[in-house]
Design an enzyme around this catalytic site. Structure first.
Site, PDB file in Angstrom:
ATOM      1  N   CYS B 249      36.685  42.486  41.313  1.00 57.86           N
ATOM      2  CA  CYS B 249      35.628  41.641  41.557  1.00 57.86           C
ATOM      3  C   CYS B 249      35.149  40.661  40.388  1.00 57.86           C
ATOM      4  CB  CYS B 249      34.655  42.616  41.890  1.00 57.86           C
ATOM      5  SG  CYS B 249      35.049  43.484  43.653  1.00 57.86           S
ATOM      6  N   CYS B 423      38.508  29.132  27.251  1.00 56.09           N
ATOM      7  CA  CYS B 423      38.420  29.488  29.028  1.00 56.09           C
ATOM      8  C   CYS B 423      36.933  30.668  28.636  1.00 56.09           C
ATOM      9  CB  CYS B 423      39.713  30.245  29.118  1.00 56.09           C
ATOM     10  SG  CYS B 423      40.047  31.823  28.108  1.00 56.09           S
TER      11      CYS B 423
END
Lengths: 99, 465
Positions: B249, B423
């Site tokens: 998640c 990132c």
């Protein structure tokens, strides 16, 4: 033979995020029946656009993917040898682990 | 400003008063608990953290429900198919919920509300602000506090007449047998693969039914394992999935209400099993697709005779369970700490602080952000160029033209313009730099720890997610 294929649990990402595919697949030349084994190689060649290893391992699906033929686990109908019929619905679903 | 100062001191005084009252109440509770411990109860009903079935005093009606219980659970009692029998069974049952997160939150609330005699919850995590959109059992006041403590307090505030047991630890092979053995049935509300195998195996070894739920993104799945001869998790998944197929998640996102729905269904299945009412979802699996509003219930295989854990000739004992290495078996960690790759030599990497220094010095460079575009839309560094890792190969020309533009602006030559790659956490940036090196941009460097380290070490106001 007209079939409905559904991808879920993230597998749809391998076929351009489209979950439901209405397809026409015919038995191979010289064969009378279409089996799940035939369908898997057809799916791999025609629908899977990226990372095929996330869908298949050897000539079957990778571990963690459930295959359902007309809402029934393919283990109960003969796995790769399951014979498909007109208008069958085949679901490929990756198991989820989140919570 | 003066009135603000007065307001603040008044609020501070009120906080102090409330804290004193809270301490007093907590003291009174502990005194009462101590007194309760000294009262002998039949069947040793309440003793420390053990969770044996609750005893219900006999009443005139012969069903053992007190007047308060009859009133509280009256809407259950009025159900012909549930009635006094179902409620009495619930009150005598004990259920363990493993994981007090998105699935566990609604499951725990319903189990407490409906009068399950004893509810245990296992979790080692603390409540974080980014949990609250789905883990509805926790409130802002508990951010930073252990999840089991927060969940137990919420359950107690709904129903003070049942027993709530807090297991503030991570479930592992060394404590699972002891914890699970105290309950009649188990709810798997965890979020990772090794835990799912471990909990299922433990339930087989102890002969406990398992209500298993999972949710991710906009989909959920639910089934009951190891129930009256039905399959276990390993019957369905004898081989663990590749680690790349296991999304979390925290990476892939989840719509809050989706685990909420699955968690409610887990509570429902647990209630059905505990009260012996209805047909549990064993040998079947529920697949929920929120986006298309579709629920599909499919038939799954039965118990596998050659299953390594529950099969006919299986020799999976308690000892074998304790010795089994679930992290090695699934090649993924039991906790959900993010992966930290180390693919590049040290001279191909810079820290976020070093990058900031170069930025401040006006160094000619191009910053490539390789996160997916929907991540980039959340937050990004100024002047960064978003080329997701998956399309890096096909979009190299954009980097080349960005380099050219930077050279014209800063007046540097081609070899003097650096490429930095960033990132979210510093894994994909390394993969991208590996590729850039391979195709000839040998001076490309990645920013260690990604935007998370930027937020941590350079700009504390930079949003994290």
């Amino acid at each position: 033979m007209q079939l409905t294929l559904e991808f879920g649990g993230g597998l749809e990402l391998l076929c351009e995020s489209v979950k439901i595919h209405s397809v026409n697949v015919d038995p191979q030349v010289g064969e009378e029946k279409l089996t799940m084994k035939d369908l898997l190689s057809w799916v791999r060649a025609n629908l899977i656009k990226e990372r095929p290893e996330m869908f298949m391992k050897g000539d079957s699906v990778r571990p963690g993917v459930l295959v359902l033929v007309n809402d029934c686990d393919w283990e109960l109908s003969g796995q790769l040898d399951t014979t498909l019929e007109e208008k069958d619905v085949i679901v490929f679903i990756s198991t989820l682990h989140g919570g | 400003m003066e009135s603000n100062g007065e307001d603040a001191s008044r609020i501070l005084r009120e906080i102090e008063t409330l804290k004193a009252a809270k301490a007093d109440i907590e003291h009174r509770i502990s005194v009462l608990e101590a007194r309760l411990r000294d009262i002998p109860l039949p069947n040793d009903a309440i003793s420390g953290v053990s969770c044996s079935s609750m005893s219900i005093a006999d009443s005139a009606a012969g069903h053992g429900l007190s007047p308060d219980m009859i009133y509280r659970y009256s809407r259950h009692l009025l159900l012909p198919s549930f009635g006094v029998q179902g409620q009495s069974s619930l009150l005598k049952s004990s259920i363990l919920v493993v994981g007090a997160g998105g699935l566990g939150a609604p499951a725990l609330l319903y189990l407490a509300a409906c009068g399950v005699g004893c509810i245990g919850t296992v979790d080692h995590d603390v409540v974080e602000l980014n949990n609250l959109h789905r883990q509805i059992i926790h409130t802002e006041a508990y951010v930073g506090q252990p999840k089991v403590q927060s969940a137990a307090a919420a359950c107690r505030s709904i129903n003070s007449t049942i027993q709530i047991v807090e297991h503030k630890e991570a479930l592992c092979t060394s404590n699972a047998l002891e914890i699970l053995s105290k309950y009649d049935l188990v709810i798997d509300a965890t979020d990772n693969v090794p835990s799912r195998y471990m909990i299922s195996d433990c339930c087989v070894v102890l002969g406990k039914p398992l209500v298993s739920g999972a949710a991710l993104g906009l989909e959920g799945q639910l089934t009951v394992y190891n129930y009256k001869g039905g399959p276990c998790y390993r019957c369905l998944f004898p081989t663990p999935p590749p680690t790349t197929a296991c999304q979390r998640c925290s990476d892939s996102g989840v719509l809050g209400v989706v685990p909420g729905i699955i968690g409610c269904l887990q509570a429902l299945e647990a209630i059905k099993i505990a009260s012996a009412v209805g047909e549990p979802l064993s040998g079947r699996m529920l697949l929920f697709d929120a986006l298309s509003a579709r629920i599909r219930i499919v038939k799954i295989r039965g118990r596998l005779s050659q299953c390594e854990v529950c099969g006919e000739n299986a020799t999976f004992t308690q000892q074998k369970f304790q010795d089994f290495d679930y992290e090695k078996f699934t090649r993924s960690p039991l906790s959900t700490t993010p992966l930290k790759l180390n693919l590049l030599p040290a001279d191909s990497r810079i820290t976020s602080k070093e990058y900031n220094d170069r930025l401040v010095n006006g160094e000619a460079h191009v910053l490539v952000d390789v996160r997916p575009s929907h991540h980039f839309n959340i937050v990004s560094l100024p002047k960064s160029l978003n080329i997701p890792l998956s399309s890096l190969e096909t979009r190299m020309s954009e980097i080349s033209s960005a380099l050219k533009e930077e050279e014209e602006q800063k007046g540097s030559n081609h070899s003097g313009t650096s490429i930095y790659v960033v990132c979210r956490r510093g894994n994909d940036s390394q993969r991208a730099v590996e590729y850039l090196h391979k195709i000839g941009f040998t001076s490309a460097k990645d920013i260690i720890g990604g935007l998370e380290s930027w937020a941590h070490d350079v700009d504390p106001n930079f949003p994290t997610y």
